[in-house]
Design a protein around this motif. Structure first.
Motif, PDB file in Angstrom:
ATOM      1  N   TRP A   1       0.827  -1.200   0.000  1.00 48.57           N
ATOM      2  CA  TRP A   1       0.000   0.000   0.000  1.00 48.57           C
ATOM      3  C   TRP A   1       0.867   1.257   0.000  1.00 48.57           C
ATOM      4  N   THR A   2       0.463   2.258  -0.745  1.00 51.41           N
ATOM      5  CA  THR A   2       1.022   3.598  -0.632  1.00 51.41           C
ATOM      6  C   THR A   2      -0.142   4.577  -0.504  1.00 51.41           C
ATOM      7  N   ALA A   3       0.097   5.657   0.229  1.00 47.12           N
ATOM      8  CA  ALA A   3      -0.940   6.662   0.428  1.00 47.12           C
ATOM      9  C   ALA A   3      -0.291   8.032   0.398  1.00 47.12           C
ATOM     10  N   GLY A   4      -1.087   9.059   0.175  1.00 45.48           N
ATOM     11  CA  GLY A   4      -0.505  10.387   0.140  1.00 45.48           C
ATOM     12  C   GLY A   4      -1.540  11.459  -0.097  1.00 45.48           C
ATOM     13  N   PHE A   5      -1.031  12.685  -0.219  1.00 45.00           N
ATOM     14  CA  PHE A   5      -1.901  13.828  -0.457  1.00 45.00           C
ATOM     15  C   PHE A   5      -1.100  14.927  -1.135  1.00 45.00           C
ATOM     16  N   SER A   6      -1.784  15.853  -1.784  1.00 40.96           N
ATOM     17  CA  SER A   6      -1.181  17.098  -2.284  1.00 40.96           C
ATOM     18  C   SER A   6      -2.252  18.175  -2.236  1.00 40.96           C
ATOM     19  N   VAL A   7      -1.837  19.379  -1.818  1.00 42.06           N
ATOM     20  CA  VAL A   7      -2.760  20.492  -1.649  1.00 42.06           C
ATOM     21  C   VAL A   7      -2.092  21.752  -2.180  1.00 42.06           C
ATOM     22  N   THR A   8      -2.838  22.570  -2.891  1.00 41.45           N
ATOM     23  CA  THR A   8      -2.356  23.860  -3.365  1.00 41.45           C
ATOM     24  C   THR A   8      -3.411  24.918  -3.100  1.00 41.45           C
ATOM     25  N   THR A   9      -2.969  26.043  -2.548  1.00 48.08           N
ATOM     26  CA  THR A   9      -3.861  27.175  -2.368  1.00 48.08           C
ATOM     27  C   THR A   9      -3.098  28.442  -2.718  1.00 48.08           C
ATOM     28  N   PHE A  10      -3.821  29.487  -3.133  1.00 46.82           N
ATOM     29  CA  PHE A  10      -3.138  30.692  -3.633  1.00 46.82           C
ATOM     30  C   PHE A  10      -4.094  31.873  -3.584  1.00 46.82           C
ATOM     31  N   THR A  11      -3.497  33.076  -3.590  1.00 46.07           N
ATOM     32  CA  THR A  11      -4.313  34.288  -3.680  1.00 46.07           C
ATOM     33  C   THR A  11      -4.885  34.463  -5.073  1.00 46.07           C
TER      34      THR A  11
ATOM     35  N   LYS B   1      -9.479  17.509  -6.554  1.00 48.35           N
ATOM     36  CA  LYS B   1      -9.987  18.792  -7.036  1.00 48.35           C
ATOM     37  C   LYS B   1      -8.939  19.362  -7.971  1.00 48.35           C
ATOM     38  N   PHE B   2      -9.325  19.674  -9.187  1.00 54.11           N
ATOM     39  CA  PHE B   2      -8.401  20.154 -10.197  1.00 54.11           C
ATOM     40  C   PHE B   2      -8.369  21.686 -10.193  1.00 54.11           C
ATOM     41  N   ASN B   3      -7.140  22.230 -10.159  1.00 55.92           N
ATOM     42  CA  ASN B   3      -6.943  23.670 -10.196  1.00 55.92           C
ATOM     43  C   ASN B   3      -6.393  24.070 -11.561  1.00 55.92           C
ATOM     44  N   ALA B   4      -6.862  25.174 -12.071  1.00 56.91           N
ATOM     45  CA  ALA B   4      -6.287  25.753 -13.285  1.00 56.91           C
ATOM     46  C   ALA B   4      -5.303  26.839 -12.859  1.00 56.91           C
ATOM     47  N   LEU B   5      -4.042  26.760 -13.330  1.00 52.92           N
ATOM     48  CA  LEU B   5      -3.028  27.741 -12.981  1.00 52.92           C
ATOM     49  C   LEU B   5      -2.781  28.662 -14.173  1.00 52.92           C
ATOM     50  N   GLY B   6      -2.493  29.928 -13.903  1.00 50.76           N
ATOM     51  CA  GLY B   6      -2.292  30.915 -14.947  1.00 50.76           C
ATOM     52  C   GLY B   6      -3.271  32.058 -14.780  1.00 50.76           C
ATOM     53  N   ASP B   7      -3.547  32.775 -15.847  1.00 47.05           N
ATOM     54  CA  ASP B   7      -4.476  33.901 -15.787  1.00 47.05           C
ATOM     55  C   ASP B   7      -5.914  33.379 -15.742  1.00 47.05           C
ATOM     56  N   VAL B   8      -6.276  32.792 -14.606  1.00 49.26           N
ATOM     57  CA  VAL B   8      -7.576  32.151 -14.446  1.00 49.26           C
ATOM     58  C   VAL B   8      -8.278  32.782 -13.248  1.00 49.26           C
TER      59      VAL B   8
ATOM     60  N   TRP C   1     -11.342  33.298 -10.299  1.00 44.06           N
ATOM     61  CA  TRP C   1     -11.988  32.359  -9.393  1.00 44.06           C
ATOM     62  C   TRP C   1     -13.261  31.795 -10.006  1.00 44.06           C
ATOM     63  N   ALA C   2     -13.936  32.592 -10.828  1.00 42.46           N
ATOM     64  CA  ALA C   2     -15.125  32.073 -11.510  1.00 42.46           C
ATOM     65  C   ALA C   2     -14.754  30.944 -12.460  1.00 42.46           C
ATOM     66  N   ASP C   3     -13.617  31.110 -13.164  1.00 45.48           N
ATOM     67  CA  ASP C   3     -13.180  30.053 -14.072  1.00 45.48           C
ATOM     68  C   ASP C   3     -12.770  28.795 -13.309  1.00 45.48           C
ATOM     69  N   GLN C   4     -12.298  28.964 -12.058  1.00 48.69           N
ATOM     70  CA  GLN C   4     -11.938  27.780 -11.264  1.00 48.69           C
ATOM     71  C   GLN C   4     -13.160  26.891 -11.027  1.00 48.69           C
TER      72      GLN C   4
END
Length: 769
Positions: free
Chosen positions: A324-334, A371-378, A380-383
């Motif tokens: 077994w392997t387990a994990g996580f990844s989280v990204t948050t930004f202004t 949860k998929f994040n779009a990075l770049g000139d995106v 919050w509505a586009d998120q």
């Protein structure tokens, strides 16, 4: 008195060699002060001391402060004035001055005579040469030279008149200086303070001194000591001149903290930090950065036009149980453009997820919430147009029945939540990539197949399977094409027969395989969209790679239906002199039932695929080499009713000595059904070549041309010096008006110092944009 033993090995040399000064210390760490002894009585006494340097090589050096003994072990070799001594271990007693070679001692004299013994004492000129002047040459060719080595105490090691070079003497076969070296009047390694002190260090590149410091103190990387790391300089129009100076803090044996303050002439001060903690069963990593922008107008055309900006990423991976392997990844930004604007790597930051995976030889289970994040000139509505995949579960099991074949069982459960409709229009044609929705789609498929050779020599593979689907869709979108709230149950029986007749010929030099292939595939359902709406099966191009597939859709939301025949063949040839050729081609025919490949969904998957009619497009693929360093490849779709090319691509690459030339071409005709308003013709030519009369110098460039618009898409070029140890170069790039980033100019320089096992970039890949 406590005993202190210190060991340095060749592996440590490679780790330390990653730094400009650290390679020198690493060389000391590998310094095998090895010596052999004599065979005939008084052999070493007869070796004259001519004042030259001794060359030493070994795998490990151990210093015992209690006994004042230095031991070189692991294939220790000592060479001086044509005499070569090899032993399992060479020891030097600093108190008595006695030097001994122990275990499998072999001495090769200048006249070629070889002496073998178990143990012998080293005396005379060889011993004096070592004491006076030490030279270590590793198996990788690195060289460390010191006029004197003094193990002053259990905590200090001092080298005087020392140098390190990754390329030995750094002189090539034509007598030219290459690579780089470091010289220092004195180098002191302080184990108590975990610091390396260098007196008057000088860096020499290609035999020319390029940097000198009166004094320098650096952290000892083998001790994970706190200290500054290699600074990084860069320039961009939005940030200005930037200087980043990382500072490393080892909080504990398994906990690291890296602070990365960055000063920018246009935007002020950015503070970055990275925290990592390691466990016996895994690791966690957290990176964060923030800035108060002095000039937000630099990002006025995007979403970064604000004062405070920042972001954080966190990830972890663990092994809680066997398999077994387990994990996580989280990204948050202004804002989603922060990471790109400040050139911060996000690794897996585009996806927030937790997961667990089970893997054995016969079973695979992967469970995720994403949860998929779009990075770049995106915005919050586009998120909100991005997907939350909760849950996202895949499972596969293989059961081997021996001579009765194999059973494969697979399952997929995919929950989709999306806050807003994701749509776009190309050439006046609307696309729906995802609806505002909450959907759950579960699929279970079991299949059996068995392969055998028929009496006539044909390879026959029958396939039987059944697929079940359950989908619940809420129909929350207000788009006219939304199918509305739906619950769907479907079952699809699957039967297929694959028949191949391989014909092989060989004359001992050349071999040929011609393999006619015929398939019948039946999927007994009229439901081509078992997912109700298409979220995971939007990528589909019919070509030679999926000509003989039982289901050509890339995901579970779409499936083929009806009875279909795939007819074609493959030819492979291997010739002498590394020449080869592979051809694959054929056509698919829909024979009965609903043709799912001719039905388009809202994302236009199934439109103009070439499989919507009874007879599909003809697809051909070819690749091969006529030798001489040339490889060729190409693909083509051909409409059999009009004999028009509906899609094509070709490429060629020639590599001879240090010269390479490549050419790629892509063609897609205009198609109003997909919004392709004009024919697309794009070609790219690329080349790399050494400069005549200038060894180690190469020039490279590429040009991408929009043939339809008669103008270039992108041009790049560069000039590089690379002798294997020192790299320097410059590059530039310019995009054209029809590029996705039109009329953008980039340029920069690069410098790399290499050791046999690593590279460092003293400018931090400095570039100008």
């Amino acid at each position: 008195m406590s005993t202190t033993r210190r060991q340095w090995g060749r592996g440590e040399l490679r780790r330390l060699g990653a730094g400009l000064w650290l390679g020198l210390l690493a060389g000391l760490g590998t310094t095998s002060t090895g010596f052999a002894q004599t065979a005939p009585a008084g052999y070493f006494e007869t070796v004259p001391d001519k004042g030259g340097e001794a060359q030493v090589e070994a795998d490990m050096l151990t210093y015992d402060s209690a006994t004042n003994m230095v031991a070189a072990a692991g294939g220790a070799i000592l060479v001086y004035q044509g005499h070569r001594v090899k032993a399992d271990q060479l020891t030097y007693d600093r108190t008595s001055g006695k030097m001994t070679a122990v275990g499998n001692v072999h001495i090769t004299a200048p006249d070629g005579n070889v002496y073998t013994m178990d143990q012998i004492e080293v005396t005379g000129g060889i011993k004096q040469a070592f004491v006076r002047s030490m030279t270590l040459v590793t198996k990788d060719g690195e060289m460390i030279v010191a006029q004197d080595v003094d193990y002053e105490s259990e905590l200090r090691t001092i080298l005087t008149e020392a140098s390190y070079s990754p390329c030995g003497e750094c002189i090539d076969a034509k007598g030219r200086r290459i690579g780089w070296k470091i010289y220092a009047a004195k180098i002191t390694r302080d184990d108590k303070g975990n610091v390396i002190y260098l007196d008057q260090p000088t860096v020499e590149v290609l035999g020319v001194p390029v940097a000198w410091f009166p004094w320098l103190a650096l952290p000892d990387p083998t001790k994970r000591a706190a200290g500054f790391k290699m600074p990084r300089y860069s320039y961009s129009t939005k940030l200005g001149h930037s200087l980043e100076v990382p500072y490393f803090i080892p909080i504990g044996d398994d906990i690291d903290l890296l602070l990365s303050p960055k000063a920018m002439t246009r935007q002020g001060f950015l503070m970055g930090a990275e925290y990592e903690q390691r466990f016996d069963y895994g690791r966690i990593n957290v990176k964060a950065a923030g800035v108060y922008q002095l000039d937000p107008s630099a990002f006025a055309k995007g979403i970064g036009d604000g004062t405070w900006r920042g972001g954080l990423t966190a990830s972890g991976s663990f092994v809680p149980l066997e398999n077994w392997t387990a994990g996580f990844s989280v990204t948050t930004f202004t804002d989603a453009a922060f990471f790109n604007d400040y050139e911060i790597s996000t690794a897996k930051g585009a996806i927030n997820e937790v997961y667990a995976t089970y893997l054995t030889d016969d079973d695979y289970v992967d469970m995720r919430a994403q949860k998929f994040n779009a990075l770049g000139d995106v915005t919050w509505a586009d998120q909100e147009k991005q997907v939350r995949a909760i849950p996202n579960i895949k499972a596969v099991n293989y059961t081997d029945l021996g001579e009765w074949g194999q059973i494969r069982t697979s399952a997929r459960v995919l929950g989709i939540q999306r806050g807003l409709d994701s749509t776009a229009t190309y050439g006046g044609v609307p696309y729906v990539f995802g609806y505002q929705e909450s959907k759950l789609h579960a699929t279970l498929e079991t299949s059996w197949q068995k392969q055998w050779v028929a009496p006539i020599g044909a390879l026959v593979t029958p396939y039987l399977g059944i697929r079940g689907d359950y989908t619940s869709y809420d129909g929350a979108s207000a788009l006219a094409s939304d199918p509305g709230a739906t619950t769907l149950f479907s079952a699809t029986p699957i039967a297929a027969l694959d028949v191949r007749f391989p014909l092989i010929a060989s004359d001992g030099l050349d071999s040929h395989l011609f393999e006619p292939i015929a398939q019948l595939v039946y999927r007994g359902s009229s439901t081509t969209l078992p997912g109700v709406v298409n979220d995971n099966a939007q990528s589909f191009v019919f070509d030679d790679t999926n000509l003989f597939s039982y289901d050509r859709f890339s995901g579970t939301d779409r499936q083929e239906t009806g009875l279909r025949a795939n007819i074609g063949g493959r030819y492979m040839a291997n010739f002498q002199d590394d020449k080869w050729l592979e051809l694959v081609g054929g056509q698919s025919y829909h024979l009965a039932g609903v043709n799912g490949l001719g039905i388009a969904d809202a994302s236009l998957t199934g439109t103009s695929t070439g499989l919507g009619s009874t007879a599909s497009y003809i697809v051909l693929g070819a690749q091969g080499s006529p030798g001489y360093g040339l490889t060729l490849g190409g693909k083509v779709q051909l409409d059999p009713t009009s004999f028009k090319v509906t899609r094509a691509g070709a490429g060629a690459n020639l590599a001879m000595a240090n010269y390479t030339v490549g050419l790629d071409y892509f063609y897609l005709p205009a198609n109003t059904a997909t919004g392709t308003v004009a024919d697309q013709h794009e070609a790219t030519v690329r080349a790399s070549a050494p400069l005549p009369m200038f060894d180690y110098w190469t020039v490279n460039g590429s040009l991408s041309w929009d043939l339809a618009q008669a103008q270039f898409l992108q041009a790049t070029g560069g000039l590089t010096y690379d002798d294997g140890f020192f790299v320097a170069g410059a590059y530039a790039g310019l995009t054209g008006a029809t590029h996705t980033s039109p009329n953008a100019l980039t340029y920069g320089v690069k410098f790399l110092l290499r050791t046999p096992s690593s590279s460092i970039d003293p400018l931090g890949a400095a570039g100008i944009k």
